[in-house]
Design a protein around this motif. Sequence first.
Motif, PDB file in Angstrom:
ATOM      1  N   GLU A  28       8.522  10.577  -4.580  1.00 21.27           N
ATOM      2  CA  GLU A  28       6.971  10.261  -4.087  1.00 21.27           C
ATOM      3  C   GLU A  28       6.886  11.791  -2.791  1.00 21.27           C
ATOM      4  O   GLU A  28       5.712  11.872  -2.663  1.00 21.27           O
ATOM      5  CB  GLU A  28       7.252   8.530  -3.493  1.00 21.27           C
ATOM      6  N   GLU A  40       5.347  14.577  -3.454  1.00 20.38           N
ATOM      7  CA  GLU A  40       3.714  14.131  -3.981  1.00 20.38           C
ATOM      8  C   GLU A  40       3.046  15.344  -3.638  1.00 20.38           C
ATOM      9  O   GLU A  40       2.412  16.044  -3.464  1.00 20.38           O
ATOM     10  CB  GLU A  40       3.588  13.156  -4.312  1.00 20.38           C
ATOM     11  N   ASP A  90       9.697  22.226  -5.692  1.00 20.39           N
ATOM     12  CA  ASP A  90       8.048  21.208  -5.692  1.00 20.39           C
ATOM     13  C   ASP A  90       8.507  20.266  -7.615  1.00 20.39           C
ATOM     14  O   ASP A  90       8.804  20.435  -7.991  1.00 20.39           O
ATOM     15  CB  ASP A  90       7.488  21.991  -6.142  1.00 20.39           C
ATOM     16  N   LEU A  91       7.347  19.228  -8.188  1.00 20.42           N
ATOM     17  CA  LEU A  91       7.226  18.988  -8.779  1.00 20.42           C
ATOM     18  C   LEU A  91       6.411  19.724  -9.763  1.00 20.42           C
ATOM     19  O   LEU A  91       5.734  20.750  -9.720  1.00 20.42           O
ATOM     20  CB  LEU A  91       6.299  17.686  -8.787  1.00 20.42           C
ATOM     21  N   THR A  92       7.603  19.695 -11.249  1.00 21.08           N
ATOM     22  CA  THR A  92       6.714  20.034 -12.780  1.00 21.08           C
ATOM     23  C   THR A  92       5.650  19.133 -13.250  1.00 21.08           C
ATOM     24  O   THR A  92       4.901  18.691 -12.508  1.00 21.08           O
ATOM     25  CB  THR A  92       8.010  19.555 -13.814  1.00 21.08           C
ATOM     26  N   ASP A  93       4.902  20.116 -14.238  1.00 19.49           N
ATOM     27  CA  ASP A  93       4.102  18.934 -14.159  1.00 19.49           C
ATOM     28  C   ASP A  93       4.756  17.671 -14.436  1.00 19.49           C
ATOM     29  O   ASP A  93       3.635  16.293 -14.996  1.00 19.49           O
ATOM     30  CB  ASP A  93       3.155  19.980 -15.746  1.00 19.49           C
ATOM     31  N   CYS A 150       4.697  15.344 -11.907  1.00 18.72           N
ATOM     32  CA  CYS A 150       3.343  14.645 -11.906  1.00 18.72           C
ATOM     33  C   CYS A 150       2.521  14.099 -12.378  1.00 18.72           C
ATOM     34  O   CYS A 150       2.023  13.462 -12.327  1.00 18.72           O
ATOM     35  CB  CYS A 150       2.345  16.442 -11.980  1.00 18.72           C
ATOM     36  N   SER A 151       2.879  14.037 -13.401  1.00 21.79           N
ATOM     37  CA  SER A 151       2.794  13.003 -14.236  1.00 21.79           C
ATOM     38  C   SER A 151       3.818  11.892 -14.990  1.00 21.79           C
ATOM     39  O   SER A 151       3.063  10.734 -15.360  1.00 21.79           O
ATOM     40  CB  SER A 151       2.678  13.616 -16.047  1.00 21.79           C
ATOM     41  N   LEU A 191       3.737  10.582 -11.732  1.00 25.64           N
ATOM     42  CA  LEU A 191       3.631   9.685 -10.588  1.00 25.64           C
ATOM     43  C   LEU A 191       2.587   9.058 -10.999  1.00 25.64           C
ATOM     44  O   LEU A 191       2.306   7.624 -10.126  1.00 25.64           O
ATOM     45  CB  LEU A 191       2.467  11.048  -9.507  1.00 25.64           C
TER      46      LEU A 191
END
Length: 135
Positions: free
Chosen positions: A36, A39, A88-91, A94-95, A97
């Motif tokens: 979170e 994000e 950082d978030l990877t794809d 992110c998916s 989230l």
Amino acid sequence: MLKNETKSEANEFDQPCPIRDVLDRIGDQWSLLVLETLEGGTMRFNELMRAIGDISKQMLSRTLKHLEQDGFVRRTLYPEVPPRVEYDLTDLGCSFLVPMKGLVAWADAHHRAICEARRSYAGRGASERKQALAD
């Protein structure tokens, strides 16, 4: 199975229950908070510590390693002096989230009812213990 992979290597990380395998990792105490927090974008280790607040350095480090191992988080090391590391978030991260936010919203909406059920259960247990002692 990949071209150069043996059968045992292909199955080394496969688990019999994919749901339990994934939920065991992301359902720990800190992973959802780290995801979170990331994000909002790329962050350095100390920024993450400040943003989360009550996590130890060791626990944050362990959580980031697990999330990186599972492909949710990307760790980028810049060869500078002193070295700079960013997360950082990877794809995939992110998916995640979207369902994560649904779970967080559900927990928030139902937290009071869950706490009341726990109090009721604890009270019932105390009454049953008291009755057993009286018998």
